[in-house]
Design an enzyme around this catalytic site. Structure first.
Site: not given
Lengths: 383, 299
Positions: B17-18, B43, B96-98, B166, B216, B254
């Site tokens: 819902t975010g 919710k 996926i939280t950064e 990507y 990297e 990062h």
């Protein structure tokens, strides 16, 4: 975020790690006041975030107020490897019997915390590691289990810390571990950790690096943030919430994503140029972000060309293009832009740029990252 | 075949819902992923464009039989969300939280290891995973990924960076090369899934014939991968390492991308990979064309 020594000592003190009596001073008069309170003899230490302060004359012993005045006056304003001294730390001089080393970091390969402890402190630990690796005890700590005083005691024994200092060292290790974990440090290091003739153990220096991701639960870090050594460009970028690192080259860089931004620096270098900065504009960049990014780049006097490298995933080509057109109407740019726009809706974006009527002397579009890098470098190198 | 996920993977979205959860959850469903539910405490009973929302992961799993979770919640809530999913029996978690504090990340990783050894965490701070045509969990734009071809050869991708992932997908699509699975392991200091984990799966996957790896600066994950490749990977590989020109001591966007004490340099990583027989490109395009050459040789 790296702390200055005096901040690191103040941070240590919050976790009960003993440090010398002392205080920070920005002027000669303040230094004398702090020294009087700390009791003579005192040590006057330059507060800069660079190694080799002592050799550069940035650390001096003073036996009375006159000597503090002399040394503080010499050290304030001194340039140590490009860092100008603006602040001093003045503390009571300690008698030293022995010097040890202790630090906690995250071992990324093991995914555990790492304690490094040595009875050979007061020197560069990298040197000890190279000359006498057995002199350093390395102990992995499972973050779920933590560090007990018994385990700390055993580590100190293994490191050949003498019996008289064992308890003191073990207690400090447990406190330093708490500082590292609860205090959200990337690094918490004491070098040297000293044994005094009186048998007490305490931290004579402090090297602390904080994890910016944890800032939300440490409002007390705001005061450290205020004294961080940023150049003007980095300050401006921070105000706009941009991921920016200032460098010394002539090609201004804007890219979306940290990996692509790093890669852009590399490619510019490969074709004979040098980047003026690292700037990650992030996902879903809009006109405001692009304008802010161009504003920061534009502030940099060294910039001769601007390379915008966008690969649209979530970021859409038309949004980037609109952002650039709008930004160029707001900001008068000091250097021409070369853009490589690829990925989601790139064709639409390129069309928007083509139709905006911007002369090619101000904006060129190139189909690949390499071609764009070559064009940007050619402009920057005056070809 | 694919690695970690397939066309049968049932996904719930924690934080549906975010803003981020809704945007990407719906995109993942539109791609064809079986997004069977969402979780937002308080919710339960609502729905997001037809996707039912539950109060807890346990409720969602019970009602939908989900076996994977996509976590898109703020950093403060992420560690608890990961452990809640694991406790509810979810076997594959994509976060996926950064911006999660490194201390929390280390603690969560080791808690999973101790209490839920069968659970795989991908991320945090990662773009997610896509098996083109089958399943897409995370933020990757599905349309830039080429479908694998039935007769191959197909390429597996594993990467620490989102945009460079990507870029790799795009380069392969331009060259007409199919992708079996593309995994973004994320740029944080303590990733739940490592290069080595992915390489081991790609080596086993019959649909994967060659592998691209994008690393990297910072840490030693690429060096560990090189050791593993030398001993275990027989499929041909190309690679690219970002950050050759990164200054020491600076976090390059990062949290994990930092050269400290002379360790974690791009040069060291490239040398290690070359010594393991990997073709290393000096930029993403070169890694892509090296892979095109490899694929030509496999046909």
């Amino acid at each position: 975020m790296d702390l200055f020594e005096y901040q690191g000592k103040q941070y240590f003190a919050k976790f009960g790690i003993p440090v010398s009596a002392g205080g920070a001073a920005d002027t000669v008069d303040e230094a004398v006041k702090v020294a009087d309170a700390a009791k003579y003899p005192v040590v006057v230490k330059a507060q800069v975030q660079v190694g080799g302060r002592g050799k550069a004359g940035g650390i001096k012993l003073a036996n009375n107020a006159d000597e503090v005045r002399l040394h503080a006056g010499n050290i304030l304003g001194m340039d140590i490897k490009g860092h100008v001294v603006k602040r001093l730390w003045v503390e009571h001089a300690s008698d030293i019997s022995e010097e040890y080393y202790a630090s906690f970091t995250l071992d990324r390969a093991a995914k555990k915390h790492l304690l490094m402890l040595s009875a050979q402190g007061g020197v560069d630990i990298e040197e000890v590691a190279a000359k006498d690796p057995d002199a350093i005890v390395k102990l992995h700590i499972n973050p779920v289990e933590g560090l007990s005083e018994a385990v700390a005691n055993k580590a100190a024994t293994d490191a050949k810390i003498p019996a008289k200092a064992l308890d003191g060292v073990a207690k400090i290790l447990v406190s330093l571990y708490r500082c590292f974990t609860e205090g959200d440090c990337d690094l918490a290091e004491i070098n040297p950790l000293i044994l005094k003739p009186t048998g007490e153990v305490h931290a004579l220096d402090a090297k602390v690096s904080l994890d910016n991701n944890a800032a939300y639960r440490h409002p007390e870090w705001d005061e450290y943030r205020a004294t961080e050594e940023l150049d003007e460009r980095e300050q401006l970028a921070r105000e706009s919430d941009l991921q920016y690192i200032g460098l010394s080259g002539t090609v201004g860089i804007i890219a979306n994503g940290a990996g692509l931004a790093m890669s852009t620096l590399d490619v510019v270098n490969q074709v004979g140029g040098s980047a003026a900065n690292f700037l990650d504009i992030g996902g879903g960049a809009n006109a405001d972000q692009m304008a802010a990014a161009l504003g920061v780049i534009n502030f940099d006097q060294n910039v001769k060309s601007i390379f915008i490298n966008i690969f649209g995933g979530i970021t859409r080509g038309e949004e980037v293009a609109k952002g650039i057109v709008e930004a160029m109407s707001r900001v008068e740019l000091r250097a021409p832009i070369v853009i490589r726009l690829d990925g989601t809706n790139a064709e639409v974006g390129r069309e928007i740029l083509a139709k905006a009527g911007i002369p090619e002397s101000k904006l060129q579009s190139k189909p690949t990252m390499l071609e764009a890098a070559r064009a940007a470098v050619a402009i920057a190198n005056g070809k | 075949m694919a690695i970690f996920v397939n066309e049968n993977t049932k996904v719930i979205v924690q934080g549906l819902t975010g803003g981020q959860g809704k945007f990407h959850g719906l995109r993942n469903r539109a791609y064809g992923t079986k997004v069977v539910g969402g979780v937002t405490p308080g919710k339960g009973g609502q729905d997001v464009e037809g996707i039912p929302v539950y109060d807890s992961v346990a409720d969602a799993v019970k009602a939908t039989g989900a076996d994977a979770s996509f976590i898109a919640v703020p950093p403060k809530a992420a560690s608890a969300a990961i452990l809640e999913a694991a406790a509810a029996g979810v076997k594959f978690i994509v976060c996926i939280t950064e911006g999660i504090p490194a201390q929390d990340e280390a603690k969560t990783f080791n808690t999973l290891l101790r209490d839920y050894p069968g659970v795989r965490l991908l991320g945090p701070n990662c773009p997610g995973i896509i098996s083109p045509g089958k399943c897409n969990i995370g933020i990757t734009a599905g349309e830039i990924a080429a479908l694998p071809s039935a007769k191959g050869p197909n390429v597996g991708i594993v990467s620490r960076s989102g945009t460079l992932t990507y870029q790799a997908l795009y380069e392969l699509k331009q060259q007409g090369i199919g992708v079996s699975t593309c995994v973004g392991i994320g740029g944080d200091p303590v990733p739940g899934t490592s290069f080595v984990d992915c390489l081991a799966e790609f080596q086993k996957d019959p649909e994967t014939h060659a592998i691209i790896m994008i690393g990297e600066i910072g840490g030693s994950a690429e060096e560990e991968a090189a050791e593993f490749i030398k001993a275990n990977v027989t499929k041909p590989m190309s690679a690219y390492i970002a950050g050759v020109t990164a200054p020491a001591g600076k976090k390059m966007g990062h949290a994990g991308a930092i050269v400290s004490g002379g360790k974690g340099t791009a040069q060291g990583k490239m040398d290690a990979l070359r010594a393991a027989g990997v073709k290393v490109g000096l930029n993403p395009t070169e890694a892509g064309s090296l892979m095109a050459d490899i694929v030509k040789g496999l046909k």
